[in-house]
Design a protein around this motif. Structure first.
Motif, PDB file in Angstrom:
ATOM      1  N   GLN A  47      15.681  -5.798   6.181  1.00 45.13           N
ATOM      2  CA  GLN A  47      15.065  -4.774   6.536  1.00 45.13           C
ATOM      3  C   GLN A  47      14.921  -3.677   5.216  1.00 45.13           C
ATOM      4  OE1 GLN A  47      17.156  -2.489   9.850  1.00 45.13           O
ATOM      5  NE2 GLN A  47      17.624  -4.363  10.797  1.00 45.13           N
ATOM      6  N   LEU A  48      14.471  -4.124   4.077  1.00 52.98           N
ATOM      7  CA  LEU A  48      14.261  -3.681   2.857  1.00 52.98           C
ATOM      8  C   LEU A  48      12.804  -2.815   2.806  1.00 52.98           C
ATOM      9  CD1 LEU A  48      15.419  -6.184   0.392  1.00 52.98           C
ATOM     10  CD2 LEU A  48      16.565  -4.447   1.406  1.00 52.98           C
ATOM     11  N   LEU A  49      11.971  -2.738   3.912  1.00 53.28           N
ATOM     12  CA  LEU A  49      11.186  -1.856   4.013  1.00 53.28           C
ATOM     13  C   LEU A  49      10.906  -1.033   4.890  1.00 53.28           C
ATOM     14  CD1 LEU A  49       7.882  -4.263   2.826  1.00 53.28           C
ATOM     15  CD2 LEU A  49       9.180  -2.425   1.824  1.00 53.28           C
ATOM     16  N   LYS A  50      11.966  -0.733   5.899  1.00 51.07           N
ATOM     17  CA  LYS A  50      12.328  -0.037   6.792  1.00 51.07           C
ATOM     18  C   LYS A  50      12.349   1.611   6.186  1.00 51.07           C
ATOM     19  CE  LYS A  50      13.130  -2.104  10.699  1.00 51.07           C
ATOM     20  NZ  LYS A  50      12.494  -1.976  11.798  1.00 51.07           N
ATOM     21  N   ILE A  53       0.919   2.267   4.153  1.00 49.05           N
ATOM     22  CA  ILE A  53       1.117   1.277   3.178  1.00 49.05           C
ATOM     23  C   ILE A  53       2.620   1.398   3.023  1.00 49.05           C
ATOM     24  CG2 ILE A  53       0.876   0.392   0.970  1.00 49.05           C
ATOM     25  CD1 ILE A  53      -2.198   1.540   1.040  1.00 49.05           C
ATOM     26  N   LYS A  54       3.324   0.206   3.006  1.00 47.85           N
ATOM     27  CA  LYS A  54       4.627  -0.121   2.272  1.00 47.85           C
ATOM     28  C   LYS A  54       4.234  -0.505   0.870  1.00 47.85           C
ATOM     29  CE  LYS A  54       7.145   1.004   5.907  1.00 47.85           C
ATOM     30  NZ  LYS A  54       8.064   2.445   5.565  1.00 47.85           N
ATOM     31  N   ARG A  55       4.746   0.107   0.033  1.00 53.92           N
ATOM     32  CA  ARG A  55       4.404  -0.204  -1.525  1.00 53.92           C
ATOM     33  C   ARG A  55       5.761  -0.661  -2.130  1.00 53.92           C
ATOM     34  NH1 ARG A  55       1.066   4.084  -4.812  1.00 53.92           N
ATOM     35  NH2 ARG A  55      -0.760   2.608  -3.782  1.00 53.92           N
ATOM     36  N   ILE A  56       5.353  -2.061  -2.865  1.00 56.06           N
ATOM     37  CA  ILE A  56       6.387  -2.794  -3.559  1.00 56.06           C
ATOM     38  C   ILE A  56       5.955  -2.778  -5.248  1.00 56.06           C
ATOM     39  CG2 ILE A  56       7.576  -4.968  -4.173  1.00 56.06           C
ATOM     40  CD1 ILE A  56       6.694  -5.588  -1.164  1.00 56.06           C
ATOM     41  N   VAL A  57       6.780  -2.205  -5.968  1.00 60.18           N
ATOM     42  CA  VAL A  57       6.592  -2.361  -7.457  1.00 60.18           C
ATOM     43  C   VAL A  57       7.359  -3.254  -7.989  1.00 60.18           C
ATOM     44  CG1 VAL A  57       7.161  -1.086  -9.699  1.00 60.18           C
ATOM     45  CG2 VAL A  57       6.051   0.212  -7.849  1.00 60.18           C
ATOM     46  N   LEU A  58       6.395  -4.390  -8.695  1.00 64.52           N
ATOM     47  CA  LEU A  58       7.079  -5.334  -9.256  1.00 64.52           C
ATOM     48  C   LEU A  58       7.230  -5.198 -10.857  1.00 64.52           C
ATOM     49  CD1 LEU A  58       8.126  -8.343  -9.247  1.00 64.52           C
ATOM     50  CD2 LEU A  58       5.466  -9.022  -9.294  1.00 64.52           C
ATOM     51  N   LEU A  59       8.518  -5.606 -11.132  1.00 63.39           N
ATOM     52  CA  LEU A  59       8.901  -5.425 -12.573  1.00 63.39           C
ATOM     53  C   LEU A  59       9.178  -7.015 -13.281  1.00 63.39           C
ATOM     54  CD1 LEU A  59      11.471  -2.437 -12.355  1.00 63.39           C
ATOM     55  CD2 LEU A  59       9.037  -2.418 -12.954  1.00 63.39           C
ATOM     56  N   GLY A  60       8.556  -7.482 -14.261  1.00 59.98           N
ATOM     57  CA  GLY A  60       8.974  -8.745 -14.666  1.00 59.98           C
ATOM     58  C   GLY A  60       8.091  -9.075 -15.847  1.00 59.98           C
TER      59      GLY A  60
END
Length: 347
Positions: free
Chosen positions: A344-347, A81-88
């Motif tokens: 390439q921010l999830l490399k 899994i490539k995990r993205i934490v979202l702040l907002g």
């Protein structure tokens, strides 16, 4: 006499409720927040409630950690899994759209469908948050999810939110922690929730929503003005222009600190610049730097070009609180996915 007065007041309230329902329906958008263990507001856990307006009727639900999600999300993640934490804030949380239509959900979809990446967005957004609170969310909760990428949904309201919270200040252009907590009206809200019938009024009463919005707006304006006067350097004279300069400098410092925190923990950082809508064909950025300059410091994505491909269509709701429509969310999610891959921010 006393009884007649009470009856008269009740009739007036009922009449006002009927009038608003017939001639000026109010968007009913309750917020369920509570105090977190680290001293700021967070989404109340295990809640189910509705957002109802002339243009939509959608159900919101949070999991046991207060995340707007259809599942529980453990801190640990698998290697696949490539995990993205979202702040907002409320834009990040997806106010006024169903879970399946949120831009975070569409981002997950496009990353997997078009680019074959098994991505998971952990949405830690809370309505009303500014960048000061988002920094604390990242430090106290976000990093526990081992993100590969931290995505922050930036909105023009962040200027006032950052000043009003008083959590951070600037001293010789250096960011420092000012206050340990910021919990506006949380204690009052907890007491109100214990009153029988309050939850029903909050969810279904046009009259309650009408007065809540007025009271909330005036209180925010009042607190912001006070905090601005307290925080700017009095040697510069207390003018609106200088207060705006201070808010921009504070905001940039907070965003740089969030970027630094992300990268120190081996995560990339990406800013989503949510445009200001003037009308259906005109959008503009209110970011503290021109976007060409901002790109020298941050990875930053603006969906304006994508919005302009749908001229005349409804990208923001126009009779509610002005958040993205499902179309707006889809454009943002698709554009973010493309930007992430190209850079390439999830490399």
């Amino acid at each position: 006499m006393y009884t007649k007065f009470i009856v008269g007041v009740v009739y007036c309230l009922i009449g006002a409720e009927v009038f608003l329902r017939l001639f000026a329906p109010q968007p009913m958008i309750p917020r369920h927040v509570c105090a977190t263990y680290y001293g700021i507001r967070g989404n109340a856990p295990n809640k189910t409630y509705w957002h109802i307006g002339e243009e939509y009727k959608i159900k919101l639900y949070t999991n046991s950690k207060g995340i707007r999600s259809d599942r529980e999300i453990p801190y640990e993640k698998s290697q696949e899994i490539k995990r993205i934490v979202l702040l907002g804030d409320s834009f990040g949380m997806g106010y006024e759209v169903d879970y399946k239509d949120m831009f975070s959900t569409r981002l997950e979809y496009y990353l997997k469908d078009q680019y074959g990446i098994n991505a998971e967005v952990v949405n830690l957004s809370t309505s009303g948050h500014g960048n000061a609170e988002e920094l604390l969310v990242l430090q106290n909760e976000g990093l526990k999810y081992h993100p590969d990428l931290v995505l922050l949904a930036w909105h023009t309201t962040d200027y006032d939110d950052n000043v009003r919270s008083g959590l951070y200040g600037l001293n010789d252009n250096l960011l420092y922690r000012k206050n340990k907590t910021y919990l506006p009206a949380v204690e009052i809200r907890e007491k109100l929730n214990k009153i029988p019938g309050y939850a029903f009024l909050e969810q279904y009463s046009n009259l309650y929503s009408f007065f809540r919005e007025i009271a909330g707006s005036k209180t925010k304006e009042w607190l912001t003005n006070i905090k601005r006067k307290q925080q700017i350097n009095i040697k510069l004279n207390d003018t609106e222009k200088q207060a705006d300069i201070y808010a921009k400098e504070l905001t940039l410092s907070l965003l740089k600190e969030i970027k630094k925190t992300s990268e120190e923990n081996l995560a990339q950082f990406l800013l989503l610049d949510i445009p200001v809508r003037k009308d259906r064909d005109v959008f503009y950025s209110n970011f503290p730097l021109p976007l060409d300059q901002a790109k020298l410091i941050f990875n930053i994505y603006s969906p304006i070009d994508g919005f302009l491909q749908y001229k005349g269509e409804k990208i923001y709701w126009e009779k509610g609180h002005g958040h993205f429509t499902p179309l707006g969310c889809d454009i943002v999610g698709k554009g973010l996915a493309k930007y992430i891959i190209e850079n390439q921010l999830l490399k």
